[in-house]
Design a protein around this motif. Structure first.
Motif, PDB file in Angstrom:
ATOM      1  N   LEU A   2       0.831  -1.204   0.000  1.00 44.94           N
ATOM      2  CA  LEU A   2       0.000   0.000   0.000  1.00 44.94           C
ATOM      3  C   LEU A   2       0.869   1.258   0.000  1.00 44.94           C
ATOM      4  O   LEU A   2       0.493   2.279  -0.578  1.00 44.94           O
ATOM      5  N   GLU A   3       2.073   1.148   0.630  1.00 43.44           N
ATOM      6  CA  GLU A   3       2.954   2.324   0.689  1.00 43.44           C
ATOM      7  C   GLU A   3       3.402   2.726  -0.717  1.00 43.44           C
ATOM      8  O   GLU A   3       3.727   3.879  -0.967  1.00 43.44           O
ATOM      9  N   ILE A   4       3.427   1.734  -1.633  1.00 45.38           N
ATOM     10  CA  ILE A   4       3.826   2.059  -3.012  1.00 45.38           C
ATOM     11  C   ILE A   4       2.610   2.505  -3.813  1.00 45.38           C
ATOM     12  O   ILE A   4       2.675   3.470  -4.577  1.00 45.38           O
ATOM     13  N   LEU A   6      -0.252   3.873  -2.911  1.00 47.28           N
ATOM     14  CA  LEU A   6      -0.861   5.174  -2.580  1.00 47.28           C
ATOM     15  C   LEU A   6      -0.181   6.345  -3.282  1.00 47.28           C
ATOM     16  O   LEU A   6      -0.866   7.132  -3.950  1.00 47.28           O
ATOM     17  N   PRO A   7       1.159   6.465  -3.186  1.00 46.24           N
ATOM     18  CA  PRO A   7       1.792   7.586  -3.908  1.00 46.24           C
ATOM     19  C   PRO A   7       1.553   7.516  -5.415  1.00 46.24           C
ATOM     20  O   PRO A   7       1.351   8.569  -6.050  1.00 46.24           O
ATOM     21  N   ALA A  54      -4.846   7.284   3.159  1.00 47.75           N
ATOM     22  CA  ALA A  54      -3.462   7.535   3.579  1.00 47.75           C
ATOM     23  C   ALA A  54      -3.397   7.970   5.038  1.00 47.75           C
ATOM     24  O   ALA A  54      -2.491   7.580   5.777  1.00 47.75           O
ATOM     25  N   ASP A  56      -5.701   7.315   7.261  1.00 48.06           N
ATOM     26  CA  ASP A  56      -6.436   6.369   8.084  1.00 48.06           C
ATOM     27  C   ASP A  56      -7.548   7.071   8.862  1.00 48.06           C
ATOM     28  O   ASP A  56      -7.728   6.841  10.050  1.00 48.06           O
TER      29      ASP A  56
ATOM     30  N   GLU C   6      -4.619  -6.145   1.307  1.00 50.11           N
ATOM     31  CA  GLU C   6      -3.729  -5.053   0.924  1.00 50.11           C
ATOM     32  C   GLU C   6      -3.539  -5.032  -0.586  1.00 50.11           C
ATOM     33  O   GLU C   6      -3.566  -3.975  -1.219  1.00 50.11           O
ATOM     34  N   SER C  10      -4.671  -1.973  -3.020  1.00 44.10           N
ATOM     35  CA  SER C  10      -3.693  -1.338  -3.909  1.00 44.10           C
ATOM     36  C   SER C  10      -4.150  -1.409  -5.362  1.00 44.10           C
ATOM     37  O   SER C  10      -4.061  -0.420  -6.108  1.00 44.10           O
TER      38      SER C  10
END
Lengths: 89, 161, 110
Positions: A2-4, A6-7, A54, A56, C6, C10
């Motif tokens: 998700l960290e990838i 989202l941006p 992002a 939350d 997840e 995504s």
């Protein structure tokens, strides 16, 4: 993951907004600009929903809802003005 | 019962919307119920001829078909937009309407606009023709037949006899 | 968070973003107003739909309970987007905007 995602998602929608801005500034006619604004508010909703994920926080849902309401009413008002030269007859 | 709830489906819809907005709790359930009864009663005069829902399973089927079409048509239109604009074959098409109910016509026009590739642009004064703009049209008769078969016929069965 | 959820969140974010971008790309590049009108319908259906689906899934998972609030935005957009497109098309026909020469058929007089 998700960290990838989202941006990247933010990036895609920001580019979309820039393209809308291009159409808004470029025109060439009034309906084109109104259409660009209409698309812009729709993309802004997507951006805000992503921002909610992002951060939350579910608070941003209401902001998205409000933009949807106001955006619709303003597009209809502008379109009506362009056809009739008046909003409330 | 008919007097208290002139539009049962609208009431149900309002109640569910209220619950979704405010969260599920007994208090909001009750408040939503009051609103769901009062609002349709108050707006009764705004609905001159009420459309009658005749076939609920068909409505569910119709909604599913439309959602499926939105996804597939989105993919098709994405390809068109990314391809060369010169290859597009835009067209204005007049669709003769068989539906008579205003609400059903509105639903048909909205469905046509929601599925990418076609946008409904105008309805004639006598409600007999719908003007559609197509992004890339191969054959006029084919497009008209497709819309009639896929959207108009189910709507006719849902709202009229 | 569970890997599958997840992954789905995504994927939904990316699908939504890509379709919003393609719609706006169409708005920026297509040659006449009537063609441009087709772009935003994509952004408002699959674009917002994708991100809303992601948010729905994310918060439902986070709180371990079905969160359907966000569906209201999609519902509202699905009702309103065709109406604003219709109004804008009428406005464009009223102003007799130029259309690409090879457009078959003609708009109505307003």
């Amino acid at each position: 993951m998700l960290e990838i995602a989202l941006p990247i998602g933010f990036g895609l929608i920001v580019v979309a907004l820039v393209l809308n801005l291009y159409r808004l500034l470029r025109g060439p006619t009034l309906p084109d600009r109104a259409l660009a604004l209409d698309t812009m508010y729709i993309n802004a909703i997507a951006l805000i929903v992503l921002y909610g994920i992002a951060n939350d926080s579910k608070l941003y849902f209401e902001a998205g809802m409000l933009i949807a309401l106001i955006g619709f009413v303003s597009t209809v008002a502008v379109a009506k003005y362009m056809t009739r030269g008046d909003i409330i007859e | 019962m008919r007097k208290l709830l002139p539009f049962p489906l609208l009431s149900l819809f309002l109640w569910l919307t209220w619950l979704l907005l405010n969260g599920f709790s007994w208090g909001h359930g009750l408040l939503g119920l009051v609103l769901a009864v009062v609002l349709p009663l108050g707006t009764r005069p705004f609905w001159p001829n009420v459309p009658h829902l005749r076939n609920f399973p068909k409505l569910v089927r119709f909604v599913l078909v439309v959602h499926w079409d939105i996804v597939t048509a989105n993919l098709a239109v994405a390809r068109l937009i990314l391809g060369s604009p010169r290859k597009l074959r835009p067209a204005f098409v007049e669709l003769p309407l068989e539906l008579e109910d205003d609400f059903a016509i509105t639903l048909l026009a909205s469905t046509i606009s929601l599925t990418p590739g076609t946008v409904s642009a105008d309805v004639s004064e006598d409600r007999r023709t719908l003007l559609i703009h197509a992004l890339d049209m191969d054959d006029e008769a084919e497009l008209v037949a497709q819309i009639k078969q896929r959207y108009e016929r189910p709507l006719k069965e849902i709202f009229e006899c | 968070m569970d890997t599958l959820v997840e992954f789905l969140v995504s994927a939904a974010i990316l699908v939504g973003g890509v379709f919003a971008l393609v719609g706006s790309f169409g708005l920026a590049r297509l040659p006449d107003f009537y063609l441009r009108l087709h772009g935003p319908t994509k952004a408002s259906t699959l674009g917002v739909g994708g991100t809303i689906f992601a948010s729905l899934l994310f918060f439902s998972w986070q709180e371990q309970a079905l969160q359907l609030q966000e569906l209201l935005i999609v519902l509202f957009l699905f009702i309103t987007a065709p109406v604003s497109a219709h109004m804008l098309a009428k406005a464009a026909m009223h102003r007799q905007l130029r259309r690409r020469e090879d457009t078959r058929g003609r708009p109505w007089k307003q």
